[in-house]
Design a protein around this motif. Structure first.
Motif, short mmCIF file in Angstrom:
data_model
loop_
_atom_site.label_atom_id
_atom_site.label_comp_id
_atom_site.label_asym_id
_atom_site.label_seq_id
_atom_site.Cartn_x
_atom_site.Cartn_y
_atom_site.Cartn_z
N PRO A 1 15.95 -108.29 -30.66
CA PRO A 1 15.96 -108.70 -32.06
C PRO A 1 17.38 -109.00 -32.54
CG PRO A 1 14.49 -106.85 -31.75
CD PRO A 1 15.22 -107.02 -30.46
N TYR B 1 18.99 -108.32 -35.32
CA TYR B 1 19.71 -107.32 -36.10
C TYR B 1 19.53 -105.94 -35.50
CZ TYR B 1 20.04 -110.96 -39.66
OH TYR B 1 20.30 -112.13 -40.33
N THR B 2 20.63 -105.24 -35.34
CA THR B 2 20.62 -103.85 -34.88
C THR B 2 21.42 -103.04 -35.89
OG1 THR B 2 20.52 -104.49 -32.54
CG2 THR B 2 21.30 -102.26 -33.04
N ARG C 1 17.67 -98.97 -35.45
CA ARG C 1 16.52 -99.83 -35.68
C ARG C 1 16.90 -101.27 -35.35
NH1 ARG C 1 14.20 -98.88 -41.30
NH2 ARG C 1 13.46 -96.97 -40.30
N GLN C 2 15.92 -102.05 -34.95
CA GLN C 2 16.14 -103.47 -34.69
C GLN C 2 15.05 -104.30 -35.37
OE1 GLN C 2 16.37 -103.47 -30.28
NE2 GLN C 2 18.49 -104.11 -30.52
N SER C 3 15.44 -105.51 -35.77
CA SER C 3 14.50 -106.42 -36.41
C SER C 3 15.02 -107.84 -36.27
CB SER C 3 14.33 -106.07 -37.89
OG SER C 3 13.51 -107.01 -38.56
N ASP C 4 14.12 -108.80 -36.33
CA ASP C 4 14.55 -110.20 -36.31
C ASP C 4 14.93 -110.71 -37.69
OD1 ASP C 4 14.55 -111.03 -33.62
OD2 ASP C 4 12.36 -111.05 -33.60
N TRP D 1 16.56 -109.59 -41.78
CA TRP D 1 17.22 -108.64 -42.66
C TRP D 1 17.08 -109.18 -44.09
CZ3 TRP D 1 19.31 -103.92 -42.83
CH2 TRP D 1 20.03 -103.59 -43.98
N SER E 1 14.72 -105.66 -43.79
CA SER E 1 13.41 -105.44 -43.18
C SER E 1 12.40 -104.88 -44.18
CB SER E 1 13.54 -104.47 -42.01
OG SER E 1 13.96 -103.20 -42.46
N ARG E 2 12.86 -104.47 -45.38
CA ARG E 2 11.97 -103.90 -46.39
C ARG E 2 11.80 -104.91 -47.52
NH1 ARG E 2 11.22 -101.22 -42.57
NH2 ARG E 2 11.32 -98.96 -42.42
N ASP F 1 10.92 -98.41 -48.84
CA ASP F 1 9.85 -98.38 -47.84
C ASP F 1 8.62 -97.77 -48.50
OD1 ASP F 1 8.37 -98.35 -45.55
OD2 ASP F 1 9.37 -96.62 -44.67
#
Length: 600
Positions: free
Chosen positions: A352, A354-355, A368-371, A373, A375-376, A587
């Motif tokens: 992903p 973003y780390t 946490r990782q996500s593609d 930002w 993520s909420r 969240d």
């Protein structure tokens, strides 16, 4: 999330897990890189020389090359380099400081890289003068340096650049220079647009005054090879005395569109990475931006990633400016450069984009990782209410809750206190809690955790007896023992609080236009509503803690503060019509924030 496996890294209770080891025991995870890039050499040699630029200015260049038996190998390897302020110097004790050794980057020579450090014009042992902060002459120099690298027999035609803070921004500017050989940029803790980074909210604090060095300081730089008596170093250092005084330049540029005669340009525009977004995208260079939750530029690297179409990765940890404690930043550079400069299929670009570290107020944290930002996507509003006047002697005890204020006339006031202090020097970090010097608004005790990941914002209505008012907002975690931790902060100059549509992606946050035409003095006592953008965070307020908002009219980090006499009276409004509220990216359902209940 990373696949469950062996814990590879721990930071303050946070674990970063690696995938189960495969038969060849290769590992490629954030901050961990083993088995993909064998050691080809066990030594390196450093050589230095002057390299002329297109206008004849000579730049000092240190080159670290792989070696065998003390002799540099001629085998071509990719070059990774940093556009430095001082590639090498001599301490008062006579010890030699080498940027390649100090940074750990010289170790990449063992894996088949040439590593170079170049003093920017007007700095280190280089000739010339620095006219502004990251002027276009430096970008042209970056182009010429990379052409020189590519021409050397020991270089391939694939080049990477790295740096942090001013050298991180120089790395980004290198991507604007049009070199076809630049393939990868690893830049940390830089501003995408200088006005938004250095003059956040229209207020100068912390950043951008240097580098300004004396002749004596410049003479501590290490001469290049062959300049045994230091005559060339002295000549270069004398030229540096004509460098721009950055303090004077910024003082002459209070607005985004200010023109400064001393540098013949609008410095906020010409010296900003964002101005050259098209050039960076045309370069096609892959970008890796890194920062820390304790750094003032953390929003800037997120905006950069959102605004540029280049392949991009982002890392944000629990660090201060250019920090990476507990995380092997050299290993991360290594695997990024291996992928883009050597074509090593190590999986870094399959991860992903973003780390980041999610910090917990109880001391535990998690990666946490996500593609994407942030993520909420949920937002919750907490309203300022039921306060009383705060003074230097007494802490304001206003409330922070789910209920929109009722009635008219609710407001809190205090006289701005300029006599702010901290027990220890703040430096480039966050200030210490200043609750006794402003207005505070605190929630009830949380009955469940609240995660805030993204960009908090305070919609604030205030008035002041002064024609202008610097406003500082701190989002704090109050522990059961009463101790206070600042999680994030925002600031805005009230007379420059007008917002507009940004030319780039600011992730849904307010963008302050900041031009001279936007300046609108406050009318004494007349309320003004503004959006105060707090820096991004990823933080869990634990059950049993409380959230607090503190508002002050001054900050210990201000570098060019105007003090009014007498100190102005600041009034925060919080009634049914002129409500002030904290908007949190949370969240979970927006109506359930840590178990807080509506009184209605």
């Amino acid at each position: 999330m990373w696949a469950a496996g062996v814990a590879a890294l721990a930071i303050a209770g946070a674990t970063l897990a690696t995938a189960p080891a495969v038969a060849d025991e290769r590992v490629s995870e954030p901050g961990v890189y083993e088995g993909y890039s064998p050691e080809l050499y066990d030594e390196w040699v450093r050589e230095s020389q002057y390299v002329p630029m297109r206008d004849g200015t000579r730049l000092a260049v240190d080159v670290y090359r792989p070696a065998v038996d003390g002799v540099a190998v001629e085998t071509p390897h990719p070059v990774v380099w940093e556009h430095q302020l001082s590639r090498a110097s001599v301490t008062a004790s006579g010890a030699v400081r080498l940027a390649g050794v100090e940074s750990g980057m010289a170790e990449l020579t063992k894996h088949g890289y040439v590593v170079a450090f170049v003093d920017r014009r007007g700095n280190g042992a280089s000739f010339g003068t620095m006219q502004g902060y990251h002027p276009r002459a430096e970008a042209r120099d970056a182009h010429d340096v990379m052409e020189w690298f590519e021409d050397q027999p020991w270089s391939t035609d694939r080049i990477g650049v790295f740096g942090c803070s001013n050298t991180g921004e120089a790395a980004m500017h290198a991507a604007t220079a049009g070199s076809p050989h630049l393939k990868a940029v690893f830049a940390g803790n830089y501003s995408f647009h200088k006005f938004d980074g250095f003059n956040r909210g229209g207020i100068r604090a912390n950043w951008g005054v240097g580098p300004n060095r004396t002749l004596e300081q410049d003479l501590t730089n290490l001469p290049v090879d062959g300049d045994d008596g230091g005559a060339l170093l002295r000549q270069a250092a004398l030229e540096h005395q004509a460098n721009t005084s950055l303090r004077d330049m910024w003082r002459a540029a209070p607005f985004r569109d200010s023109h400064v005669d001393a540098v013949g340009t609008q410095p906020w525009e010409e010296f900003s990475v964002a101005t050259y977004r098209d050039e960076i995208e045309r370069s096609g260079a892959a970008l890796y931006s890194w920062d820390g939750w304790q750094d003032d530029f953390r929003k800037e690297v997120l905006v950069s990633a959102a605004s540029l179409a280049n392949p991009h990765k982002v890392l944000v940890g629990p660090w201060g400016h250019c920090g990476s404690d507990g995380f092997d930043i050299v290993a991360e550079r290594h695997r990024f450069f291996d992928y883009w400069l050597k074509g090593v299929e190590n999986g870094i670009m399959d991860e992903p984009a973003y780390t980041w570290l999610v910090e917990h107020g109880d001391g535990q944290s998690e990666w946490r990782q996500s593609d994407v930002w942030p993520s909420r996507s949920h937002e919750a509003s907490l309203y300022l209410g039921q306060g009383r006047s705060g003074t230097v002697e007494s802490v304001n005890d206003g409330t922070l809750g789910l209920d929109h204020p009722r009635g008219r006339g609710g407001a809190d006031e205090y006289q701005v206190d300029y006599a702010l202090t901290c027990p220890a020097p703040v430096g480039l970090g966050q200030t210490c809690p200043q609750d006794e010097h402003g207005l505070t608004y605190t929630t009830e005790v949380l009955t469940s955790d609240v995660e805030v990941t993204g960009h908090p914002e305070l919609e604030l209505t205030l008035s002041s007896t002064a024609p202008d008012q610097n406003v500082f907002v701190y989002l704090e975690d109050v522990a059961p023992d009463g101790s206070v931790r600042i999680v994030t902060d925002g600031r805005v100059r009230a007379a420059l609080s007008a917002t507009g549509d940004s030319p780039w992606d600011v992730l849904g946050t307010p963008w302050y236009r900041g031009t001279e035409a936007d300046y609108e003095a406050l009318a004494p006592g007349e309320p003004r509503t503004m959006r105060v953008d707090l820096l991004p965070t990823s933080y869990v307020f634990p059950e049993g803690h409380r959230l607090r908002v503190t508002i002050t009219g001054a900050d210990v980090r201000e570098s060019m503060r105007t003090e009014f006499e007498p100190a102005p009276l600041l009034i925060v409004h919080r009634d049914a019509v002129l409500a002030s509220k904290l908007v949190l990216p949370v969240d979970g359902a927006p109506g359930n924030v840590g178990g807080l209940r509506s009184a209605r």
